[in-house]
Write a protein that holds these residues in place. Structure first.
Motif, PDB file in Angstrom:
ATOM      1  N   VAL A  50       0.838  -1.206   0.000  1.00 57.67           N
ATOM      2  CA  VAL A  50       0.000   0.000   0.000  1.00 57.67           C
ATOM      3  C   VAL A  50       0.868   1.249   0.000  1.00 57.67           C
ATOM      4  O   VAL A  50       0.621   2.202  -0.740  1.00 57.67           O
ATOM      5  N   THR A  51       1.926   1.251   0.800  1.00 58.36           N
ATOM      6  CA  THR A  51       2.813   2.407   0.864  1.00 58.36           C
ATOM      7  C   THR A  51       3.531   2.629  -0.456  1.00 58.36           C
ATOM      8  O   THR A  51       3.565   3.754  -0.973  1.00 58.36           O
ATOM      9  N   GLY A  52       4.095   1.589  -1.019  1.00 54.49           N
ATOM     10  CA  GLY A  52       4.840   1.726  -2.272  1.00 54.49           C
ATOM     11  C   GLY A  52       3.969   2.129  -3.441  1.00 54.49           C
ATOM     12  O   GLY A  52       4.281   3.078  -4.172  1.00 54.49           O
ATOM     13  N   VAL A  53       2.848   1.448  -3.612  1.00 48.34           N
ATOM     14  CA  VAL A  53       1.946   1.770  -4.724  1.00 48.34           C
ATOM     15  C   VAL A  53       1.357   3.161  -4.531  1.00 48.34           C
ATOM     16  O   VAL A  53       1.247   3.941  -5.487  1.00 48.34           O
ATOM     17  N   GLY A  54       1.003   3.502  -3.290  1.00 46.72           N
ATOM     18  CA  GLY A  54       0.469   4.838  -3.011  1.00 46.72           C
ATOM     19  C   GLY A  54       1.451   5.937  -3.356  1.00 46.72           C
ATOM     20  O   GLY A  54       1.083   6.971  -3.925  1.00 46.72           O
ATOM     21  N   ASN A  55       2.723   5.724  -3.013  1.00 49.43           N
ATOM     22  CA  ASN A  55       3.748   6.721  -3.345  1.00 49.43           C
ATOM     23  C   ASN A  55       3.925   6.885  -4.843  1.00 49.43           C
ATOM     24  O   ASN A  55       3.983   8.005  -5.356  1.00 49.43           O
ATOM     25  N   VAL A  56       4.030   5.777  -5.543  1.00 53.30           N
ATOM     26  CA  VAL A  56       4.258   5.838  -6.994  1.00 53.30           C
ATOM     27  C   VAL A  56       3.069   6.490  -7.704  1.00 53.30           C
ATOM     28  O   VAL A  56       3.234   7.411  -8.506  1.00 53.30           O
ATOM     29  N   ILE A  81     -10.318  14.685   1.040  1.00 54.52           N
ATOM     30  CA  ILE A  81     -10.258  13.237   0.785  1.00 54.52           C
ATOM     31  C   ILE A  81      -9.419  12.543   1.859  1.00 54.52           C
ATOM     32  O   ILE A  81      -9.787  11.469   2.347  1.00 54.52           O
ATOM     33  N   ILE A  82      -8.312  13.156   2.245  1.00 50.28           N
ATOM     34  CA  ILE A  82      -7.492  12.572   3.319  1.00 50.28           C
ATOM     35  C   ILE A  82      -8.279  12.506   4.621  1.00 50.28           C
ATOM     36  O   ILE A  82      -8.257  11.490   5.332  1.00 50.28           O
ATOM     37  N   THR A  83      -8.994  13.571   4.954  1.00 47.83           N
ATOM     38  CA  THR A  83      -9.780  13.593   6.190  1.00 47.83           C
ATOM     39  C   THR A  83     -10.855  12.508   6.164  1.00 47.83           C
ATOM     40  O   THR A  83     -11.039  11.787   7.150  1.00 47.83           O
ATOM     41  N   VAL A  84     -11.543  12.356   5.048  1.00 45.71           N
ATOM     42  CA  VAL A  84     -12.579  11.324   4.936  1.00 45.71           C
ATOM     43  C   VAL A  84     -11.947   9.929   5.018  1.00 45.71           C
ATOM     44  O   VAL A  84     -12.470   9.041   5.701  1.00 45.71           O
ATOM     45  N   GLY A  85     -10.815   9.738   4.353  1.00 43.97           N
ATOM     46  CA  GLY A  85     -10.149   8.433   4.382  1.00 43.97           C
ATOM     47  C   GLY A  85      -9.746   8.013   5.782  1.00 43.97           C
ATOM     48  O   GLY A  85      -9.974   6.868   6.197  1.00 43.97           O
ATOM     49  N   TYR A  86      -9.159   8.935   6.544  1.00 44.74           N
ATOM     50  CA  TYR A  86      -8.780   8.595   7.918  1.00 44.74           C
ATOM     51  C   TYR A  86     -10.000   8.458   8.817  1.00 44.74           C
ATOM     52  O   TYR A  86      -9.993   7.671   9.759  1.00 44.74           O
ATOM     53  N   SER A  87     -11.061   9.214   8.535  1.00 43.20           N
ATOM     54  CA  SER A  87     -12.289   9.085   9.327  1.00 43.20           C
ATOM     55  C   SER A  87     -12.906   7.703   9.153  1.00 43.20           C
ATOM     56  O   SER A  87     -13.517   7.173  10.087  1.00 43.20           O
ATOM     57  N   CYS A 106      -5.504   7.288   1.366  1.00 45.19           N
ATOM     58  CA  CYS A 106      -4.835   8.372   2.097  1.00 45.19           C
ATOM     59  C   CYS A 106      -3.370   8.504   1.683  1.00 45.19           C
ATOM     60  O   CYS A 106      -2.865   9.614   1.507  1.00 45.19           O
ATOM     61  N   LYS A 107      -2.691   7.398   1.529  1.00 43.73           N
ATOM     62  CA  LYS A 107      -1.281   7.437   1.135  1.00 43.73           C
ATOM     63  C   LYS A 107      -1.119   8.007  -0.267  1.00 43.73           C
ATOM     64  O   LYS A 107      -0.219   8.817  -0.516  1.00 43.73           O
ATOM     65  N   VAL A 109      -3.237  10.058  -1.910  1.00 39.66           N
ATOM     66  CA  VAL A 109      -3.588  11.483  -1.906  1.00 39.66           C
ATOM     67  C   VAL A 109      -2.522  12.301  -1.189  1.00 39.66           C
ATOM     68  O   VAL A 109      -2.170  13.397  -1.619  1.00 39.66           O
ATOM     69  N   TYR A 110      -1.979  11.766  -0.098  1.00 38.51           N
ATOM     70  CA  TYR A 110      -0.903  12.472   0.601  1.00 38.51           C
ATOM     71  C   TYR A 110       0.306  12.644  -0.328  1.00 38.51           C
ATOM     72  O   TYR A 110       0.917  13.711  -0.362  1.00 38.51           O
ATOM     73  N   SER A 111       0.637  11.620  -1.078  1.00 38.94           N
ATOM     74  CA  SER A 111       1.756  11.722  -2.020  1.00 38.94           C
ATOM     75  C   SER A 111       1.461  12.731  -3.122  1.00 38.94           C
ATOM     76  O   SER A 111       2.356  13.423  -3.603  1.00 38.94           O
ATOM     77  N   MET A 112       0.184  12.823  -3.517  1.00 37.07           N
ATOM     78  CA  MET A 112      -0.198  13.831  -4.499  1.00 37.07           C
ATOM     79  C   MET A 112       0.031  15.233  -3.938  1.00 37.07           C
ATOM     80  O   MET A 112       0.513  16.132  -4.631  1.00 37.07           O
ATOM     81  N   MET A 113      -0.316  15.432  -2.677  1.00 36.23           N
ATOM     82  CA  MET A 113      -0.119  16.742  -2.045  1.00 36.23           C
ATOM     83  C   MET A 113       1.361  17.058  -1.839  1.00 36.23           C
ATOM     84  O   MET A 113       1.767  18.214  -1.883  1.00 36.23           O
TER      85      MET A 113
END
Length: 184
Positions: A50-56, A81-87, A106-107, A109-113
């Motif tokens: 999840v971390t690797g794919v989310g980052n890429v 979107i991050i807030t909803v994902g963590y909620s 979340c990962k 979208v965070y990488s997008m930001m």
């Protein structure tokens, strides 16, 4: 989490998380339950995946979308979107698929930001040409300190409280992104 239990001459003698180490009559450890080890290994594999794919995905999408959608539109949407994902992680009755999906979202979208955050750190228009070096150092320094504090707290407090704090910080992030007027 380590809890010790004393039982008869055979049976469960020590418990590590959800895995049990069995001891025989002589006190020698037998092999750990292989199914339990495989589950724990699969969970770590899922986190890594999840971390690797989310980052890429996030870095690529963040770069492409930042060229096509204005900052004032894209970044608040991503923060929401991050807030909803963590909620979603605060739901009482969730399953593994929901947890993995929410964390992956979340990962990503965070990488997008992070693409935009990295650009802002070195933007002379945002900080001004006279203060760019000082401001970039402060931004990057606070990012490192925040990461260290977040990881430290995540080790010592319960996951539920960690997610609650993360949701709170995500709400603050929405306000911060909306208040940035120097970017188009």
């Amino acid at each position: 989490v380590v809890s010790r239990q004393s039982s008869g001459s055979s049976g469960i003698n020590a418990e590590y998380g959800t895995c049990r180490t069995l001891h025989d009559e002589t006190g020698t450890e037998s092999r750990m339950d292989e199914a339990c080890a495989m589950v724990d290994g699969n969970q770590f594999l899922l986190v890594g995946l999840v971390t690797g794919v989310g980052n890429v995905l996030g870095r690529g999408l963040g770069y492409l979308l930042s060229k096509r959608i204005k900052f004032k539109i894209l970044q608040p949407i991503l923060a929401v979107i991050i807030t909803v994902g963590y909620s979603l992680l605060l739901l009482k009755h969730q399953n593994m698929a929901l947890t993995i999906s929410a964390m992956g979202l979340c990962k990503t979208v965070y990488s997008m930001m992070r693409c935009e955050t990295s650009l802002i750190s070195f933007d002379p228009v945002f900080f001004g040409t006279g203060a760019i070096a000082w401001a970039s150092a402060v931004v990057l320094g606070f990012g490192m300190v925040g990461s260290a504090i977040g990881n430290g707290l995540a080790m010592f407090i319960s996951p539920y409280v960690t997610v609650q704090i993360t949701v709170g910080l995500s709400v603050v992030l929405i306000g911060v992104v909306v208040s940035i007027n120097e970017r188009d």
